[in-house]
Design an enzyme around this catalytic site. Structure first.
Site, mmCIF file in Angstrom:
data_model
loop_
_atom_site.group_PDB
_atom_site.id
_atom_site.type_symbol
_atom_site.label_atom_id
_atom_site.label_comp_id
_atom_site.label_asym_id
_atom_site.label_seq_id
_atom_site.Cartn_x
_atom_site.Cartn_y
_atom_site.Cartn_z
ATOM 1 N N CYS A 2 -15.693 11.309 -8.809
ATOM 2 C CA CYS A 2 -16.645 12.419 -8.705
ATOM 3 C C CYS A 2 -18.000 11.817 -8.351
ATOM 4 O O CYS A 2 -18.280 10.663 -8.678
ATOM 5 C CB CYS A 2 -16.860 13.251 -9.967
ATOM 6 N N ARG A 27 -16.029 9.823 -3.110
ATOM 7 C CA ARG A 27 -15.702 9.776 -4.539
ATOM 8 C C ARG A 27 -14.846 10.959 -4.978
ATOM 9 O O ARG A 27 -14.405 11.028 -6.128
ATOM 10 C CB ARG A 27 -16.985 9.732 -5.376
ATOM 11 N N TRP A 75 -13.499 15.130 -8.061
ATOM 12 C CA TRP A 75 -12.169 14.520 -7.970
ATOM 13 C C TRP A 75 -11.468 14.966 -9.243
ATOM 14 O O TRP A 75 -11.760 14.484 -10.322
ATOM 15 C CB TRP A 75 -12.322 13.003 -7.918
ATOM 16 N N ASN A 99 -19.823 13.189 -14.233
ATOM 17 C CA ASN A 99 -18.818 12.290 -13.685
ATOM 18 C C ASN A 99 -18.317 11.442 -14.843
ATOM 19 O O ASN A 99 -19.104 10.897 -15.600
ATOM 20 C CB ASN A 99 -19.483 11.410 -12.606
ATOM 21 N N GLY A 100 -17.001 11.343 -14.992
ATOM 22 C CA GLY A 100 -16.427 10.577 -16.097
ATOM 23 C C GLY A 100 -15.438 11.444 -16.853
ATOM 24 O O GLY A 100 -14.997 12.479 -16.344
ATOM 25 N N GLU A 478 4.855 -6.974 -3.205
ATOM 26 C CA GLU A 478 3.551 -6.368 -2.945
ATOM 27 C C GLU A 478 2.548 -7.426 -2.471
ATOM 28 O O GLU A 478 1.761 -7.179 -1.551
ATOM 29 C CB GLU A 478 3.058 -5.659 -4.218
ATOM 30 N N LYS A 482 0.670 -7.214 1.108
ATOM 31 C CA LYS A 482 -0.797 -7.256 1.262
ATOM 32 C C LYS A 482 -1.177 -8.315 2.285
ATOM 33 O O LYS A 482 -1.984 -8.086 3.163
ATOM 34 C CB LYS A 482 -1.461 -7.640 -0.055
ATOM 35 N N GLU A 485 -0.143 -7.345 5.887
ATOM 36 C CA GLU A 485 -0.918 -6.223 6.427
ATOM 37 C C GLU A 485 -2.268 -6.662 6.993
ATOM 38 O O GLU A 485 -2.685 -6.168 8.031
ATOM 39 C CB GLU A 485 -1.190 -5.187 5.323
ATOM 40 N N HIS A 501 20.383 -18.625 -2.382
ATOM 41 C CA HIS A 501 21.474 -17.957 -1.673
ATOM 42 C C HIS A 501 21.184 -17.805 -0.183
ATOM 43 O O HIS A 501 21.769 -16.955 0.478
ATOM 44 C CB HIS A 501 21.774 -16.598 -2.315
ATOM 45 N N LYS A 597 -3.995 4.889 7.187
ATOM 46 C CA LYS A 597 -4.076 5.106 5.741
ATOM 47 C C LYS A 597 -3.039 6.111 5.263
ATOM 48 O O LYS A 597 -2.485 5.991 4.185
ATOM 49 C CB LYS A 597 -5.491 5.562 5.369
HETATM 50 O O1 M6R Z 1 0.211 7.349 0.553
HETATM 51 P P1 M6R Z 1 1.480 6.643 0.173
HETATM 52 O O2 M6R Z 1 1.374 5.898 -1.108
HETATM 53 O O3 M6R Z 1 2.678 7.544 0.175
HETATM 54 O O4 M6R Z 1 1.707 5.566 1.329
HETATM 55 C C1 M6R Z 1 2.846 4.775 1.379
HETATM 56 C C2 M6R Z 1 2.638 3.595 2.299
HETATM 57 O O5 M6R Z 1 2.389 4.019 3.602
HETATM 58 C C3 M6R Z 1 1.459 2.717 1.825
HETATM 59 O O6 M6R Z 1 1.635 2.296 0.513
HETATM 60 C C4 M6R Z 1 1.290 1.487 2.730
HETATM 61 O O7 M6R Z 1 2.373 0.626 2.548
HETATM 62 C C5 M6R Z 1 -0.043 0.791 2.446
HETATM 63 N N1 M6R Z 1 -0.683 0.448 3.674
HETATM 64 C C6 M6R Z 1 0.095 -0.423 1.612
HETATM 65 O O8 M6R Z 1 -1.043 -1.203 1.544
#
Ligand code: M6R
Length: 602
Positions: A2, A27, A75, A99-100, A478, A482, A485, A501, A597
Site C-alpha cells: 500500500c 505498491r 494492496w 499502510n501495514g 529455483e 534464477k 533467467e 545416475h 513478467k
Molecule cells: O505468475 P506466476 O507465478 O504464475 O508465473 C509463473 C512463471 O511464469 C514464473 O514463476 C517465472 O518462472 C518467473 N520468471 C520466475 O522467475
C-alpha cells in the site's frame, strides 16, 4: 504494501495527491482514494482498480485553497478490493489512511462494536478512525485522542489522519512501515517513499519507528515515547529513477532485500501464539479431502514442489505436484477427494488458469495461493490465500517465491491442525521457526559483498549444477532457474543423490557445482554425494553452516536449527549469486531477454 501520501498547504491538492499516488502504484493498485479538508469541508473520493479510475472520478473537482489532504493506493490484505474497503476510511468527521497491518484490530473492533460503533469495511484500518473519534468524544482534544489511539495499536503501521475537529492539521505515526515528511517553505508533504515528493519538496525527514506527531501551519511537531524531539531535515534527492528503486541498482536487488519485511506481512495475523490461522479460509474446505494436488509454473512450481515435502511430513496427506502445462494435456484422473491448489504470483498465468478450470470441471474443490487479489486465478478459485509480497517488478521472481513458500508451509500446518495430525511439540517448533523467518531473510552487507566477489569466478564453464536433497532439491531448481533467467548461462537443479545416475559424467573442473548442504536435513547423505563430485574435480561452491574442506569456495550460513530457516537463508544466497553474475555479464537484470513478467499465453 500500500502507498500513502499527504499534503498540507495552499496549492491544488487533488493533483498533488494523484501524482503522488501514481508514483506509489507499484505498491498496490486494488483501489485508491483521497480525502481533503478545505474551508472546513471534508471531501472524499474512492475508486476500485487502477488509479486512472480515481482520476476519472475526480476530473471535475479542484481544491485550490489552503487545506489538508491524504491519499492511499491499496494492496488488499484484509477484505476484498471494493470501494468500501478502499482508504481513506471514515468516521463521523475524520479520515484515515494506513499502510501495514494492525495485528490487534479484531480485539479493538469488537470492543468498539460493543460500544455501538458501526463498521463499514472489513479492514483493520477502520479501527484507527473509530478509536480516534471515540477518544475525541471523551476528551474533546484531537491531539490527545490521536496519541491515545496510537498507544493502543499493535503491529505495523504508517498512518495519516485528518479531522474536522482540527481542520488545519495532519496527524501522523510510523511503526514498521515506511513514511517520510517532505518540506518546502510552508508546505508539508507525507509519502511512503521519496518518489512522490521529488520535484515538489526540497527537504526531507525519514521517520523512525515509534515516531508520531502532527503538521500544522507549515510546521511539524515530532514525538516519540520520550516526548517531543528535534529532528534534522536533509536535502531531497532529485533523481526519480534511482528513488523508485529505493537507491538499489535494480528492482530485483530491492526485492531481494525486501524479503525480510514482506515476510512480516505474510505471517502477521496468521502465525499466532499456538496455531496457524487463515481468516480467509473455512476449515470445511478440507472436509472429505484426502489428497492434495498442486499445479503451477516456473518459480511457483518450485515452491509447490518444496511444499509437497511439508504436506506429507507435517499434514500426513498425500500431495502430488504438477507442471501446469503438462497437466493440461495428460488426461489426468481426478477424484473429488482431492483439493486442487494453484500457485501463481500474477494470478494470470494461462497454463495455471486452464489447469484450474479443468479441475473445477472435474468437480474438485480449489484453493489458490496468489500475490494479486482479484486476479483471474483468485476469482476462479473456491478460496484464496494472498501472499502479501507487494508488487514484484523484477521478471526473475524472488520475494514472490519466498512468500509463496511461507504460505504453503503455514498451510501445511493449518491442514495438520484441521486433520489433527500434528503433535503439540512439533507445532510449537514450527511456529517458533516461522517467527524467526524474517530474520533469516535479512541480507547483510558482508554477505552481499562476498557474493559480489565470488561471482567473478563463475562467469564461464560449461554449466552449473545446483544440487540438494529433500526440500533443498526444489531450492536447487529455483537457484538454477534464477541463474539461467538473468545470466543466460546453462544451469540445472538436481537432487544430489541422483547425480550418480548419469549427470556425474559431466563432472570436470569446468562444471560449477553449487551444493546446498543444510545441517538439519540429511547432512551426511548430501556430504557423500558432494564428495563423489569433488573426486571428479568439479569446481565446488558449498553453502552450509558446517565448514567443508573440499570446497573451492564456501559460504557459511548461520541457521542450523530448522530446515526451513536454512532454506530461506540459502535461498537469499543463491539469489545474490545470480544477481551478481548477471551484473558482471552486463545483462538486463530486471528485464532479461525473451521473458515476460506475466505469461498469459499457452
Ligand atoms: O505468475 P506466476 O507465478 O504464475 O508465473 C509463473 C512463471 O511464469 C514464473 O514463476 C517465472 O518462472 C518467473 N520468471 C520466475 O522467475
Amino acid at each position: 504494501m500500500c502507498g500513502i501520501v499527504g499534503y498540507l498547504g495552499k496549492n491544488e491538492k487533488k493533483e498533488i495527491l494523484l501524482d503522488g499516488l501514481e508514483e506509489l502504484e507499484y505498491r498496490g493498485y486494488d483501489s485508491a482514494g483521497i480525502a481533503i479538508i478545505e474551508n472546513k469541508q471534508l471531501k472524499n473520493f474512492k475508486a476500485v482498480g487502477r488509479l486512472k479510475n480515481l482520476r476519472e472520478k475526480t476530473k471535475d473537482y479542484l481544491s485550490e485553497g489552503f487545506g489538508v489532504s491524504i491519499g492511499h493506493t491499496r494492496w488488499a490484505t484484509h477484505g476484498k478490493p471494493t470501494e468500501l474497503n478502499a482508504h481513506p476510511h471514515m468516521g463521523a468527521y475524520s479520515f484515515v489512511v494506513h499502510n501495514g497491518i494492525i495485528e490487534n484490530y479484531q480485539a479493538l473492533k469488537k470492543e468498539l462494536q460493543s460500544q455501538g460503533v458501526t463498521f463499514l469495511s472489513q479492514t483493520d484500518t477502520e479501527t484507527i478512525v473509530h478509536l480516534f473519534e471515540k477518544n475525541h468524544k471523551i476528551n474533546n482534544n484531537a491531539w490527545a485522542s490521536f496519541q491515545e489511539t496510537i498507544e493502543k495499536l499493535e503491529g505495523a503501521y504508517a498512518t495519516l489522519l485528518i479531522t474536522e475537529a482540527d481542520e488545519e492539521t495532519i496527524y501522523f505515526a510510523k511503526n514498521g512501515s515506511p513514511m517520510l515528511i517532505g518540506f518546502k517553505e510552508d508546505e508539508v508533504y507525507f509519502a511512503s517513499s521519496d518518489t512522490p515528493i521529488i520535484g515538489k519538496a526540497t527537504e526531507v525527514y525519514y521517520l523512525e519507528d515509534g515516531e508520531f506527531g502532527y503538521a500544522r501551519h507549515g510546521k511539524v511537531y515530532l514525538f516519540d515515547a520520550n516526548g517531543q524531539k528535534t529532528f534534522t531535515k536533509q536535502a531531497l534527492a532529485t533523481d526519480k529513477a534511482l528513488a523508485q528503486k529505493d537507491g538499489y541498482r535494480f528492482f530485483m536487488e530491492k526485492e531481494i532485500y525486501e524479503q525480510s519485511s514482506v515476510m512480516h506481512d505474510t505471517i502477521i495475523g496468521r502465525v499466532l501464539d499456538e496455531k496457524i490461522d487463515f481468516e480467509e479460509l473455512n476449515p470445511e474446505l478440507f472436509n472429505n479431502i484426502s489428497n492434495i494436488k498442486i499445479c503451477a509454473c516456473g518459480t511457483s512450481y518450485h515452491s509447490a514442489l518444496a511444499s509437497s515435502y511439508l504436506f506429507e511430513r507435517l499434514s500426513k496427506i498425500p500431495c502430488q505436484i504438477e507442471i501446469a502445462s503438462e497437466f493440461r494435456y495428460k488426461e489426468p484422473l481426478l477424484h473429488d477427494d482431492t483439493l486442487f491448489i494453484t500457485i501463481s504470483q500474477s494470478g494470470e498465468t494461462a497454463d495455471t488458469l486452464e489447469a484450474l478450470k479443468m479441475a473445477k470441471r472435474a468437480g474438485l474443490k480449489s484453493l489458490s495461493i496468489c500475490n494479486v487479489d482479484n486476479s483471474s486465478i483468485v476469482r476462479e478459485s473456491d478460496a484464496a490465500v494472498l501472499t502479501r509480497a507487494g508488487i514484484e517488478k523484477g521478471v526473475a521472481s524472488t520475494k514472490a517465491f519466498a512468500t509463496q513458500t511461507m504460505v504453503l508451509w503455514m498451510l501445511a500446518i493449518y491442514v495438520a491442525q484441521v486433520k489433527k495430525s500434528i503433535s503439540k511439540e512439533t507445532l510449537e517448533k514450527e511456529l517458533l521457526a516461522m517467527r524467526q523467518t524474517p530474520k533469516a531473510l535479512l541480507v547483510n552487507n558482508k554477505l552481499h559483498h562476498k557474493m559480489t566477489r565470488l561471482s567473478k569466478r563463475y562467469l564461464h564453464g560449461h554449466g552449473f549444477f545446483f544440487i540438494g536433497r529433500d526440500l533443498f532439491f526444489p531450492l536447487a531448481l529455483e537457484g538454477a532457474l534464477k541463474l539461467k533467467e538473468i545470466s543466460y548461462l546453462h544451469a540445472e537443479g538436481y537432487p544430489s543423490g541422483e547425480m550418480k545416475h548419469g549427470p556425474i559424467a559431466l563432472a570436470d573442473a569446468e562444471l560449477f557445482t553449487i551444493a546446498l548442504m543444510p545441517k538439519s536435513l540429511h547432512y551426511d547423505k548430501i556430504k557423500s554425494n558432494v564428495e563423489e563430485l569433488c573426486a571428479r574435480d568439479v569446481t565446488l561452491l558449498a553453502i552450509s553452516p558446517e565448514p567443508f574442506d573440499l570446497a573451492d569456495d564456501f559460504v557459511q550460513t548461520s541457521y542450523s536449527s530448522h530446515p526451513m530457516l536454512e532454506f530461506f537463508e540459502m535461498m537469499v544466497i543463491t539469489q545474490l549469486l545470480a544477481l551478481e553474475i548477471s551484473v558482471r555479464l552486463g545483462n538486463d537484470v530486471d528485464m532479461p531477454r525473451n521473458l515476460a513478467k506475466s505469461v498469459t499465453v499457452e
